[in-house]
Design an enzyme around this catalytic site. Structure first.
Site, PDB file in Angstrom:
ATOM      1  N   ARG A  66      -7.787  -0.321   1.071  1.00 15.02           N
ATOM      2  CA  ARG A  66      -8.397  -1.514   0.464  1.00 15.02           C
ATOM      3  C   ARG A  66      -8.893  -1.229  -0.944  1.00 15.02           C
ATOM      4  O   ARG A  66      -9.047  -2.138  -1.742  1.00 15.02           O
ATOM      5  CB  ARG A  66      -9.512  -2.037   1.387  1.00 15.02           C
ATOM      6  CG  ARG A  66     -10.635  -1.090   1.591  1.00 15.02           C
ATOM      7  CD  ARG A  66     -11.489  -1.467   2.795  1.00 15.02           C
ATOM      8  NE  ARG A  66     -10.886  -1.017   4.059  1.00 15.02           N
ATOM      9  CZ  ARG A  66     -11.431  -1.196   5.245  1.00 15.02           C
ATOM     10  NH1 ARG A  66     -12.568  -1.844   5.365  1.00 15.02           N
ATOM     11  NH2 ARG A  66     -10.821  -0.761   6.327  1.00 15.02           N
ATOM     12  N   LYS A  80      -9.812  12.702   8.802  1.00 16.26           N
ATOM     13  CA  LYS A  80      -9.246  12.233  10.077  1.00 16.26           C
ATOM     14  C   LYS A  80      -9.135  13.400  11.063  1.00 16.26           C
ATOM     15  O   LYS A  80      -8.989  14.545  10.627  1.00 16.26           O
ATOM     16  CB  LYS A  80      -7.823  11.702   9.839  1.00 16.26           C
ATOM     17  CG  LYS A  80      -7.745  10.349   9.201  1.00 16.26           C
ATOM     18  CD  LYS A  80      -6.292   9.880   9.119  1.00 16.26           C
ATOM     19  CE  LYS A  80      -6.199   8.520   8.470  1.00 16.26           C
ATOM     20  NZ  LYS A  80      -6.918   7.464   9.209  1.00 16.26           N
ATOM     21  N   ASP A  97     -12.020   7.132   4.205  1.00 15.15           N
ATOM     22  CA  ASP A  97     -10.783   6.880   4.952  1.00 15.15           C
ATOM     23  C   ASP A  97     -10.375   5.402   4.869  1.00 15.15           C
ATOM     24  O   ASP A  97      -9.268   5.041   5.234  1.00 15.15           O
ATOM     25  CB  ASP A  97     -10.967   7.303   6.416  1.00 15.15           C
ATOM     26  CG  ASP A  97      -9.634   7.442   7.147  1.00 15.15           C
ATOM     27  OD1 ASP A  97      -8.589   7.439   6.454  1.00 15.15           O
ATOM     28  OD2 ASP A  97      -9.659   7.565   8.384  1.00 15.15           O
ATOM     29  N   GLU A 148      -9.329   3.791   2.424  1.00 17.91           N
ATOM     30  CA  GLU A 148      -8.883   3.934   1.033  1.00 17.91           C
ATOM     31  C   GLU A 148      -7.872   2.868   0.640  1.00 17.91           C
ATOM     32  O   GLU A 148      -7.759   2.527  -0.531  1.00 17.91           O
ATOM     33  CB  GLU A 148      -8.295   5.335   0.817  1.00 17.91           C
ATOM     34  CG  GLU A 148      -6.825   5.508   1.236  1.00 17.91           C
ATOM     35  CD  GLU A 148      -6.577   5.304   2.728  1.00 17.91           C
ATOM     36  OE1 GLU A 148      -7.531   5.422   3.520  1.00 17.91           O
ATOM     37  OE2 GLU A 148      -5.423   5.018   3.109  1.00 17.91           O
ATOM     38  N   LYS A 163       0.850  -1.206   0.000  1.00 18.67           N
ATOM     39  CA  LYS A 163       0.000   0.000   0.000  1.00 18.67           C
ATOM     40  C   LYS A 163       0.880   1.248   0.000  1.00 18.67           C
ATOM     41  O   LYS A 163       1.716   1.427   0.893  1.00 18.67           O
ATOM     42  CB  LYS A 163      -0.912  -0.010   1.242  1.00 18.67           C
ATOM     43  CG  LYS A 163      -1.648   1.313   1.486  1.00 18.67           C
ATOM     44  CD  LYS A 163      -2.586   1.241   2.703  1.00 18.67           C
ATOM     45  CE  LYS A 163      -3.160   2.618   3.057  1.00 18.67           C
ATOM     46  NZ  LYS A 163      -4.041   2.604   4.237  1.00 18.67           N
ATOM     47  N   ASP A 209       1.908   6.192   5.632  1.00 17.04           N
ATOM     48  CA  ASP A 209       0.882   5.266   5.146  1.00 17.04           C
ATOM     49  C   ASP A 209       1.303   4.577   3.835  1.00 17.04           C
ATOM     50  O   ASP A 209       0.516   3.854   3.234  1.00 17.04           O
ATOM     51  CB  ASP A 209      -0.451   6.028   4.976  1.00 17.04           C
ATOM     52  CG  ASP A 209      -1.674   5.123   5.117  1.00 17.04           C
ATOM     53  OD1 ASP A 209      -1.530   4.028   5.707  1.00 17.04           O
ATOM     54  OD2 ASP A 209      -2.752   5.500   4.639  1.00 17.04           O
TER      55      ASP A 209
HETATM   56  N1  BES Z   1      -4.030   4.422   7.080  1.00 19.54           N
HETATM   57  C1  BES Z   1      -5.165   4.147   7.914  1.00 19.54           C
HETATM   58  C2  BES Z   1      -4.861   3.083   8.969  1.00 19.54           C
HETATM   59  C3  BES Z   1      -3.826   3.425  10.002  1.00 19.54           C
HETATM   60  C4  BES Z   1      -4.215   3.868  11.253  1.00 19.54           C
HETATM   61  C5  BES Z   1      -2.473   3.227   9.755  1.00 19.54           C
HETATM   62  C6  BES Z   1      -3.266   4.148  12.212  1.00 19.54           C
HETATM   63  C7  BES Z   1      -1.523   3.517  10.710  1.00 19.54           C
HETATM   64  C8  BES Z   1      -1.919   3.961  11.943  1.00 19.54           C
HETATM   65  C9  BES Z   1      -6.330   3.630   7.062  1.00 19.54           C
HETATM   66  O1  BES Z   1      -6.393   4.109   5.780  1.00 19.54           O
HETATM   67  C10 BES Z   1      -7.588   4.035   7.766  1.00 19.54           C
HETATM   68  O2  BES Z   1      -7.785   5.199   7.911  1.00 19.54           O
HETATM   69  N2  BES Z   1      -8.395   3.086   8.201  1.00 19.54           N
HETATM   70  C11 BES Z   1      -9.589   3.363   8.874  1.00 19.54           C
HETATM   71  C12 BES Z   1     -10.629   2.356   8.424  1.00 19.54           C
HETATM   72  C13 BES Z   1     -12.010   2.673   8.902  1.00 19.54           C
HETATM   73  C14 BES Z   1     -12.510   3.930   8.238  1.00 19.54           C
HETATM   74  C15 BES Z   1     -12.901   1.512   8.576  1.00 19.54           C
HETATM   75  C16 BES Z   1      -9.351   3.222  10.370  1.00 19.54           C
HETATM   76  O3  BES Z   1      -8.601   2.339  10.768  1.00 19.54           O
HETATM   77  O4  BES Z   1      -9.864   4.058  11.101  1.00 19.54           O
HETATM   78 ZN    ZN Z   2      -4.567   4.725   4.937  1.00 15.60          ZN
HETATM   79 ZN    ZN Z   3      -7.472   5.964   5.641  1.00 14.50          ZN
END
Ligand code: BES
Ligand code: ZN
Ligand code: ZN
Length: 484
Positions: free
Chosen positions: A335, A261, A331, A333, A249, A272
């Site tokens: 996947r 966020k 967010d 994204e 990713k 990321d």
């Molecule tokens: N890049 C984030 C996940 C992440 C969180 C990586 C903390 C490193 C540290 C990912 O894209 C994300 O934002 N995921 C969301 C998914 C949710 C919206 C279902 C999350 O984990 O809040």
């Molecule tokens: Zn992310």
């Molecule tokens: Zn995200």
């Protein structure tokens, strides 16, 4: 290199009699150092406690090296000698011990100071590590030394890419880093731009990049395709060799998009793209090690921004696989990029696919900041990767793909939606990806959201990008079962 005693020369005797040794218990992480007595020429000696022999593992060895390097840095010593006989005496297999010690030293001396302008520079770390070994053992060690060097280069590259902020480490920058690696090792490389990605039909990937001024890239590396001609060259035998595909990713900054966020800690989202960086670092290390097995790397890179051109919650896109996806949360994204490239990987008829992604915060909640979660329908692969992780110091733990949660991804308007409920979020993410894995292809997903990036210094002296995944990938492509 001379062995330890010879290196100490005439100073060996005073060492044994030195009163400092009397009070030295060898407790874990304890350090003593001393200089030769007046009039005696010879190097300073640093003693590092490794703890109890019965519980000694590579982890203690790594911590010991970090302590030794830290002490040498305090004393402003530039060159460090390591007694290989002592390493052998720890009970660890000596080639492994040498490799680990070198990697730990490399890790401990790493600094990301490219963007600092301080002319005096930070206090110097040692720049040279000498292995003090007898002539006989030298030949055996060469291979471990070479491997450790290769791994060190890969780790360094990955960490630099992760630490580099998003205004500099753009998708184009990652593509350039991959191109340099490809050039160094004669790998094939293809870099697709936004319009080409769209033309391929990667509608989910395109939905993420449509709001960015910084242009997206899809990087494809291939160890066994010639860079200039695009034809398969290396080792004819390989023609029949289906590749392993490794996917990373590459979100160079994740604002969350319209599902924005919170600002607290958002700066860490420059990391990321740690999955992408691990794949590039892996290729760098693998290239140094003269790869035999064919590996293809597929690295989708873009920012995830917000603004007037951004995708809005509820929009439906068509993925490369043909399935439609409702984007309920912008967010989630990662996947969206991964589902398109996972399906795309099918064209290589791979022996297996591994993807690395900083995919969910829920994963960090589950396993904390040091351990990656692994998801695979093949139990033998979960077992394999767990063993590898333990050995190379990249701990990972198997997580379930739980069929009972399939309903979480049901959409009213599309084939599936990109998020489920909050609880079990890391599992839903993995199950979303699973729907796009080419049929009958063994696959492991590694959610590295926790261990890829460390805000605070760990006991291995690491902060920022950790390089997590590089070493696991190196072992995994070599140990991946022939007939999965
Ligand atoms: N890049 C984030 C996940 C992440 C969180 C990586 C903390 C490193 C540290 C990912 O894209 C994300 O934002 N995921 C969301 C998914 C949710 C919206 C279902 C999350 O984990 O809040
Ligand atoms: Zn992310
Ligand atoms: Zn995200």
């Amino acid at each position: 290199m001379p062995a330890f005693k010879a290196w100490l020369g005439g100073t060996g005797d005073w060492l044994a009699e030195n009163p400092i040794l009397v009070g030295f218990s060898g407790r874990k992480k304890s350090v003593r150092y001393f200089f030769p007595s007046a009039g005696v020429a010879g190097p300073a000696v640093i003693l590092v406690g490794l703890g109890k022999r019965e519980v000694f593992t590579v982890r203690e060895l790594r911590q010991g090296m970090v302590a030794a390097v830290g002490c040498a840095a305090d004393l402003e010593l530039k060159s460090l000698g390591l007694d290989v006989a002592v390493l052998a005496d720890t009970g660890l297999e000596s080639t492994l011990a040498v490799e680990e010690a070198m990697c730990a030293a490399e890790t401990a001396t790493y600094k990301f100071d490219q963007l600092k302008t301080n002319e005096n520079g930070p206090k110097g770390n040692p720049t040279e590590l000498r292995l003090l070994a007898s002539k006989e053992s030298e030949a055996n060690l060469t291979r471990s030394v070479e491997k450790a060097r290769a791994v060190g280069m890969g780790l360094r590259l990955t960490r630099d890419l992760v630490n580099m902020p998003s205004n500099l480490a753009t998708p184009a920058y990652l593509a350039k880093a991959a191109l340099e690696t490809a050039k160094r090792h004669g790998f094939g490389i293809e870099v697709l731009e936004a319009d080409q990605i769209e033309a391929l039909g990667m509608g989910a990937f395109a939905a993420v990049f449509q709001a960015s001024r910084e242009q997206a890239r899809l990087i494809i590396l291939d160890t066994h395709t010639d860079q200039e001609t695009g034809s398969q060259t290396r080792a004819k035998a390989v023609e029949a060799d289906k590749p392993m595909v490794v996917i990373g990713k590459g979100i160079t900054f994740d604002t969350g998009g319209i599902s924005l966020k919170p600002s607290q800690g958002m700066e860490e989202m420059k990391g990321d793209m740690a999955g992408a960086a691990a794949v590039i670092g892996f290729f760098e290390a693998y290239g140094q090690m003269k790869p035999e097995r064919r590996v293809v790397g597929i690295i989708p890179c873009t920012e995830n921004l917000t603004g007037s051109r951004a995708i809005k919650p509820g929009e439906v896109v068509k993925t490369f696989s043909g399935k439609s996806v409702e984007i309920v949360n912008t967010d989630a994204e990662g996947r969206l990029l991964l589902c398109d490239v996972l399906a795309y990987a099918g064209k290589y008829e791979p022996r297996g696919i591994v993807d690395l992604a900083t995919l969910t915060g829920a994963m960090v909640v589950s396993l904390g900041p040091q351990i990656a979660g692994t998801f695979s329908p093949q139990e033998s692969l979960s077992t394999l990767i767990r063993g590898i992780g333990e050995r190379v110091g990249e701990p990972c733990w198997p997580m379930p793909l739980w069929d009972g949660y399939q309903d979480e991804l049901k959409s009213e308007v599309a084939d599936l939606k990109n998020v489920g409920s909050r609880e079990g979020g890391a599992i839903h993410a993995a199950m979303f990806l699973q729907r796009f894995v080419p049929e009958k292809t063994p696959w492991i997903h590694m959610d590295i959201a926790g261990p890829a990036y460390s805000k605070k210094k760990t006991d291995l002296g690491i902060s920022g990008g950790t390089g997590f995944g590089v070493r696991t990938l190196l072992e995994l492509v070599r140990e991946w079962p022939e007939d999965q």
